[in-house]
Design a protein around this motif. Sequence first.
Motif, short mmCIF file in Angstrom:
data_model
loop_
_atom_site.label_atom_id
_atom_site.label_comp_id
_atom_site.label_asym_id
_atom_site.label_seq_id
_atom_site.Cartn_x
_atom_site.Cartn_y
_atom_site.Cartn_z
N SER A 190 18.75 -110.04 -103.12
CA SER A 190 17.74 -109.60 -102.16
C SER A 190 16.93 -110.76 -101.60
O SER A 190 16.69 -111.76 -102.28
CB SER A 190 16.77 -108.60 -102.81
OG SER A 190 17.45 -107.45 -103.24
N THR A 191 16.50 -110.60 -100.36
CA THR A 191 15.53 -111.48 -99.74
C THR A 191 14.36 -110.62 -99.30
O THR A 191 14.53 -109.69 -98.51
CB THR A 191 16.13 -112.21 -98.53
OG1 THR A 191 17.23 -113.02 -98.96
CG2 THR A 191 15.09 -113.11 -97.87
N TYR A 192 13.16 -110.92 -99.84
CA TYR A 192 12.00 -110.07 -99.63
C TYR A 192 10.88 -110.82 -98.89
O TYR A 192 10.40 -111.84 -99.38
CB TYR A 192 11.44 -109.60 -100.97
CG TYR A 192 12.33 -108.68 -101.77
CD1 TYR A 192 12.92 -107.56 -101.19
CD2 TYR A 192 12.55 -108.90 -103.13
CE1 TYR A 192 13.71 -106.69 -101.94
CE2 TYR A 192 13.32 -108.05 -103.89
CZ TYR A 192 13.91 -106.94 -103.28
OH TYR A 192 14.68 -106.08 -104.03
N GLU A 193 10.45 -110.28 -97.75
CA GLU A 193 9.25 -110.79 -97.09
C GLU A 193 8.02 -110.18 -97.77
O GLU A 193 8.00 -108.97 -98.05
CB GLU A 193 9.24 -110.42 -95.61
CG GLU A 193 10.30 -111.13 -94.79
CD GLU A 193 10.14 -110.90 -93.30
OE1 GLU A 193 9.26 -110.10 -92.91
OE2 GLU A 193 10.89 -111.52 -92.52
N LEU A 194 7.03 -111.02 -98.05
CA LEU A 194 5.81 -110.56 -98.72
C LEU A 194 4.62 -110.82 -97.81
O LEU A 194 4.09 -111.94 -97.74
CB LEU A 194 5.63 -111.30 -100.06
CG LEU A 194 6.81 -111.27 -101.03
CD1 LEU A 194 6.48 -112.05 -102.30
CD2 LEU A 194 7.23 -109.85 -101.35
N ALA A 195 4.20 -109.78 -97.11
CA ALA A 195 3.08 -109.91 -96.18
C ALA A 195 1.94 -109.01 -96.61
O ALA A 195 2.15 -107.96 -97.24
CB ALA A 195 3.52 -109.55 -94.76
N GLY A 196 0.73 -109.40 -96.25
CA GLY A 196 -0.44 -108.59 -96.55
C GLY A 196 -0.52 -107.35 -95.68
O GLY A 196 0.25 -107.18 -94.72
N PRO A 197 -1.47 -106.44 -95.97
CA PRO A 197 -1.49 -105.13 -95.32
C PRO A 197 -2.15 -105.09 -93.96
O PRO A 197 -2.15 -104.05 -93.30
CB PRO A 197 -2.29 -104.27 -96.32
CG PRO A 197 -3.22 -105.24 -96.96
CD PRO A 197 -2.46 -106.54 -97.06
N GLU A 198 -2.76 -106.22 -93.53
CA GLU A 198 -3.45 -106.23 -92.24
C GLU A 198 -2.99 -107.44 -91.43
O GLU A 198 -2.65 -108.47 -91.99
CB GLU A 198 -4.96 -106.35 -92.44
CG GLU A 198 -5.55 -105.31 -93.37
CD GLU A 198 -6.76 -105.85 -94.12
OE1 GLU A 198 -7.87 -105.34 -93.86
OE2 GLU A 198 -6.59 -106.78 -94.93
N VAL A 199 -2.99 -107.28 -90.12
CA VAL A 199 -2.77 -108.41 -89.22
C VAL A 199 -4.11 -108.70 -88.56
O VAL A 199 -4.59 -107.91 -87.75
CB VAL A 199 -1.68 -108.09 -88.17
CG1 VAL A 199 -1.47 -109.29 -87.26
CG2 VAL A 199 -0.37 -107.72 -88.86
N LEU A 200 -4.72 -109.80 -88.96
CA LEU A 200 -6.10 -110.12 -88.56
C LEU A 200 -6.16 -111.37 -87.71
O LEU A 200 -5.48 -112.36 -88.00
CB LEU A 200 -6.97 -110.33 -89.81
CG LEU A 200 -7.09 -109.16 -90.79
CD1 LEU A 200 -7.81 -109.61 -92.05
CD2 LEU A 200 -7.82 -107.99 -90.15
N THR A 201 -7.01 -111.34 -86.70
CA THR A 201 -7.34 -112.56 -85.98
C THR A 201 -8.34 -113.36 -86.81
O THR A 201 -8.96 -112.85 -87.76
CB THR A 201 -7.95 -112.27 -84.61
OG1 THR A 201 -9.24 -111.66 -84.79
CG2 THR A 201 -7.05 -111.34 -83.79
#
Length: 292
Positions: A190-201
């Motif tokens: 597997s290849t997993y992207e790990l991003a946070g829950p918000e897209v913030l400026t």
Amino acid sequence: MILITGAAGKTGRAVVSALVARKQAVRALVHRDEQVQIVKSLGAQEAVVGDMRDEGTLNRAARGARAVYHICPNVRPDELRIGKAMIAAAEDAHIEHFVFHSVLHPQTETMTHHWNKLLVEEALFDSDMPYTILQPASYMQNVLAGWESIVERGVYAVPYSLESRMSMVDLGDVAEAAAAVMTEPGHVGSTYELAGPEVLTQTQIAEILAAQLKRAVRAERISIEAWTRQAQALGMGTYQIETLVKMFRYYNRHGLWGNPRVLAYLIGRAPTRFQTFVERTIRERIHPQRIS
């Protein structure tokens, strides 16, 4: 036994702690003798001291381990050579599972250090090792480099557009995900992207900081030239400065954001929001007496 390379860095320390919490035996590869006590205080059973550029060190560290979590030192021009040497050492040691700590969007050639991680991923595919690749977004903890300015001056400074959009991830969540893929079945290949829950400026980040600190905090863009002077004063090398400047220019145009669903799947809960991270930081740094 699980080997963690780069174990004395902030990512390595977090992964050591997460694996120890799962009752795993950890061997930590560190660069200097004085770092041995750091990793052992976190629960590492063994520590190996050496340079990742030395194949003998990697072979010695991998011998007898079941799995490897490979973290290359940050922004290294020789990351591909180190990665290939670690893969070779893992093959020689008959490692059952190789987990590579990569980065979100390694396909971005204009960010040299991202691209170097993509080349290590390719080397891992070519090796036929049983692998998992984790691709975390930038850490929420990176904000702490400017914590004094934020708290004392009310300035959150970045060397790119204040409208750049980021989905920062809590390092603690990344470490939980790392521990999960190394201790639970079903993650090989597997290849997993790990991003946070918000897209913030950056402006929104400053607003959250202000609300939690209960003081005015403004986002301020500093020039690349000013940032470079600061980095030089801190002793940062030319390659590191040039590489990070490329990153800032990319952030200025595109930001760096992803989707949080994979991380939520791996850790079994919603990923940490930036507000929660700031609340925790305030408890730990400003009001430590309130921590139970």
